[in-house]
Motif scaffolding. Structure first.
Motif, short mmCIF file in Angstrom:
data_model
loop_
_atom_site.label_atom_id
_atom_site.label_comp_id
_atom_site.label_asym_id
_atom_site.label_seq_id
_atom_site.Cartn_x
_atom_site.Cartn_y
_atom_site.Cartn_z
N PRO A 17 12.52 33.29 94.93
CA PRO A 17 13.99 33.03 95.62
C PRO A 17 13.92 33.58 96.96
O PRO A 17 13.19 34.53 97.40
CB PRO A 17 14.82 33.98 94.43
N THR A 18 14.54 32.78 97.89
CA THR A 18 14.82 33.38 99.20
C THR A 18 16.47 33.49 99.34
O THR A 18 17.14 33.14 98.56
CB THR A 18 14.22 32.32 100.15
N GLY A 19 16.73 33.54 100.67
CA GLY A 19 18.20 33.55 101.06
C GLY A 19 18.84 32.26 100.92
O GLY A 19 20.17 32.07 100.72
N ALA A 20 18.24 31.26 100.87
CA ALA A 20 18.75 29.87 100.87
C ALA A 20 18.59 29.27 99.12
O ALA A 20 19.11 28.22 99.30
CB ALA A 20 17.80 29.02 101.56
N THR A 21 18.20 30.17 98.26
CA THR A 21 18.25 29.63 97.19
C THR A 21 19.62 29.57 96.43
O THR A 21 20.45 30.67 96.67
CB THR A 21 17.48 30.64 96.25
N ASN A 77 27.17 31.10 97.80
CA ASN A 77 25.83 30.71 97.29
C ASN A 77 25.86 30.18 95.49
O ASN A 77 24.95 29.90 95.11
CB ASN A 77 24.67 31.42 97.66
N LEU A 78 27.14 30.51 94.90
CA LEU A 78 26.84 30.35 93.58
C LEU A 78 27.54 28.71 93.02
O LEU A 78 28.77 28.52 93.48
CB LEU A 78 27.93 31.17 92.95
N ASP A 79 26.70 28.15 92.69
CA ASP A 79 27.08 26.69 92.57
C ASP A 79 27.42 26.17 91.09
O ASP A 79 28.04 25.25 90.87
CB ASP A 79 25.84 25.89 92.68
N GLY A 80 27.07 26.96 90.19
CA GLY A 80 27.35 26.73 88.73
C GLY A 80 27.46 27.91 87.90
O GLY A 80 26.66 28.95 88.13
N ILE A 81 27.97 27.75 86.58
CA ILE A 81 27.96 28.55 85.49
C ILE A 81 27.82 28.06 84.36
O ILE A 81 28.43 27.19 84.02
CB ILE A 81 29.56 29.48 85.59
N VAL A 82 26.84 28.70 83.47
CA VAL A 82 26.71 28.19 81.99
C VAL A 82 27.44 29.29 81.29
O VAL A 82 27.08 30.48 81.51
CB VAL A 82 25.02 28.20 81.69
N VAL A 83 28.04 28.66 80.38
CA VAL A 83 29.04 29.59 79.61
C VAL A 83 28.55 29.68 78.17
O VAL A 83 28.49 28.67 77.38
CB VAL A 83 30.44 29.09 79.56
N THR A 84 28.45 30.92 77.61
CA THR A 84 28.22 31.17 76.14
C THR A 84 29.12 32.21 75.46
O THR A 84 29.99 32.42 76.38
CB THR A 84 26.48 31.82 75.92
N ILE A 85 28.87 32.30 74.34
CA ILE A 85 29.77 33.21 73.22
C ILE A 85 30.32 34.62 74.30
O ILE A 85 29.19 35.25 74.66
CB ILE A 85 29.23 33.57 72.06
#
Length: 267
Positions: free
Chosen positions: A5-9, A63-71
Motif C-alpha cells: 500500500p502507498t498513500g495513493a491506495t 480515500n475510503l471507497d467502500g464498506i463490506v458489512v457483516t454481522i
C-alpha cells in the motif's frame, strides 16, 4: 503479487462484531490487484453501539471507497445508504456499500447470490426443492429471497425471533412466487437445509437443526466460515449429505463483491 500500500491506495473496510472470522480481506485485496486496481480491504471491529459514530467518520474519509458489512450491521448500514439495489430495498439490509460521486453510499445485498451459487457449484439446483432456512437475519433474509427467486417449491423459515421470522415470511409471500411458512428445527421431509445463523462459531453452540432427522439425500449449506467446517456441516457429511460451507459461499460471491465495489457491475 500484491503491491505494498502507498498513500495513493484506495481503502475499503469490512465492518463487523466479531470480525476475526472473516475471509474476504486477503481475497478481495488480491482480486483488486488482479484487476489492476490499487486498493485494499481491511477488517475493522465495531460494536453496534459505536456504528453510528463509525459511519459518521467513514463518510468523511476521502480515500475510503467502500464498506463490506457483516454481522450484526447489515440492517443498520442499509439505513445509512442514500440509494440501493432493488434486492437491498426489498430486504432492508446491505452487505456492500459503495461511495457515490456525491459522497453518499449506494448499497447492495449479495449473500443470497453467493449461497445459492455455492449450491449450484455442488450440482444442486434449488428449483422444485422443499427448503428450510434457519435464521431470518440479514444473510438469512437474502438467502430466503434468492431461494424463492430460484424456484423452490416451498420454503419454511425458522428463527428465534418470531416477529422477525413472520415479517420475512410476509414479504416473501407478497412476491407470489412460492409458498413460505413458519418452520422449526425439524428438517424431516425437506431436501434443502440452509443455516444462516452463527450457531457453530463458538464451541458448545447447539446445532441449528435436529440433524438426526436429516435425510441423507438432503443438501445442507452453512454461512459460517470459521471453523472452516461447522459442526452442522460435519454432522451432515457423516450422514452422506451434499454440503457447502461458508467459505464455498464466499468463493462464489467474491467476484460479485469486487464488481460492485469497483462499480463494474453497472458496465
Amino acid at each position: 503479487m500484491i503491491p505494498a500500500p502507498t498513500g495513493a491506495t484506495r481503502l475499503h473496510v469490512i465492518v463487523g462484531d466479531p470480525i476475526a472470522q472473516v475471509r474476504s480481506p486477503a481475497g478481495v485485496t488480491a482480486a483488486f490487484a488482479a484487476r489492476g486496481h490499487d486498493g485494499i480491504l481491511m477488517p475493522v471491529q465495531v460494536a453496534p453501539a459505536d456504528l453510528p459514530d463509525f459511519l459518521a467518520v467513514a463518510a468523511r474519509l476521502k480515500n475510503l471507497d467502500g464498506i463490506v458489512v457483516t454481522i450484526p450491521h447489515k440492517f443498520a448500514c442499509y439505513l445509512a445508504c442514500a440509494s440501493a439495489t432493488d434486492r437491498a430495498h426489498f430486504l432492508g439490509a446491505v452487505n456492500l456499500m459503495r461511495r457515490r460521486a456525491d459522497g453518499a453510499w449506494h448499497g447492495d445485498m449479495v449473500d443470497g447470490l453467493g449461497f445459492v451459487g455455492a449450491a449450484r457449484a455442488k450440482g444442486i439446483d434449488p428449483k422444485g426443492m422443499r427448503a428450510l432456512l434457519v435464521g431470518a437475519g440479514g444473510a438469512g433474509s437474502a438467502i430466503a429471497r434468492e431461494l424463492v427467486e430460484a424456484g423452490v417449491s416451498e420454503l419454511a423459515v425458522h428463527d428465534s425471533s418470531t416477529e422477525r421470522r413472520d415479517a420475512l415470511i410476509g414479504r416473501l409471500n407478497a412476491l407470489g412466487k412460492a409458498p413460505v411458512r413458519a418452520g422449526t428445527r425439524d428438517p424431516q421431509g425437506l431436501d434443502f437445509v440452509a443455516n444462516a445463523t452463527p450457531a457453530g462459531m463458538k464451541q458448545g453452540d447447539p446445532l441449528p437443526v435436529d440433524v438426526a432427522r436429516l435425510a441423507p439425500s438432503a443438501y445442507c449449506g452453512c454461512v459460517i466460515t470459521r471453523p472452516e467446517v461447522s459442526p452442522f456441516i460435519a454432522a451432515a457429511r457423516e450422514l452422506g449429505c451434499v454440503t457447502a460451507t461458508g467459505t464455498d459461499m464466499y468463493q462464489q460471491h467474491q467476484g460479485i463483491m469486487v464488481d460492485f465495489l469497483l462499480g463494474t457491475d453497472e458496465a
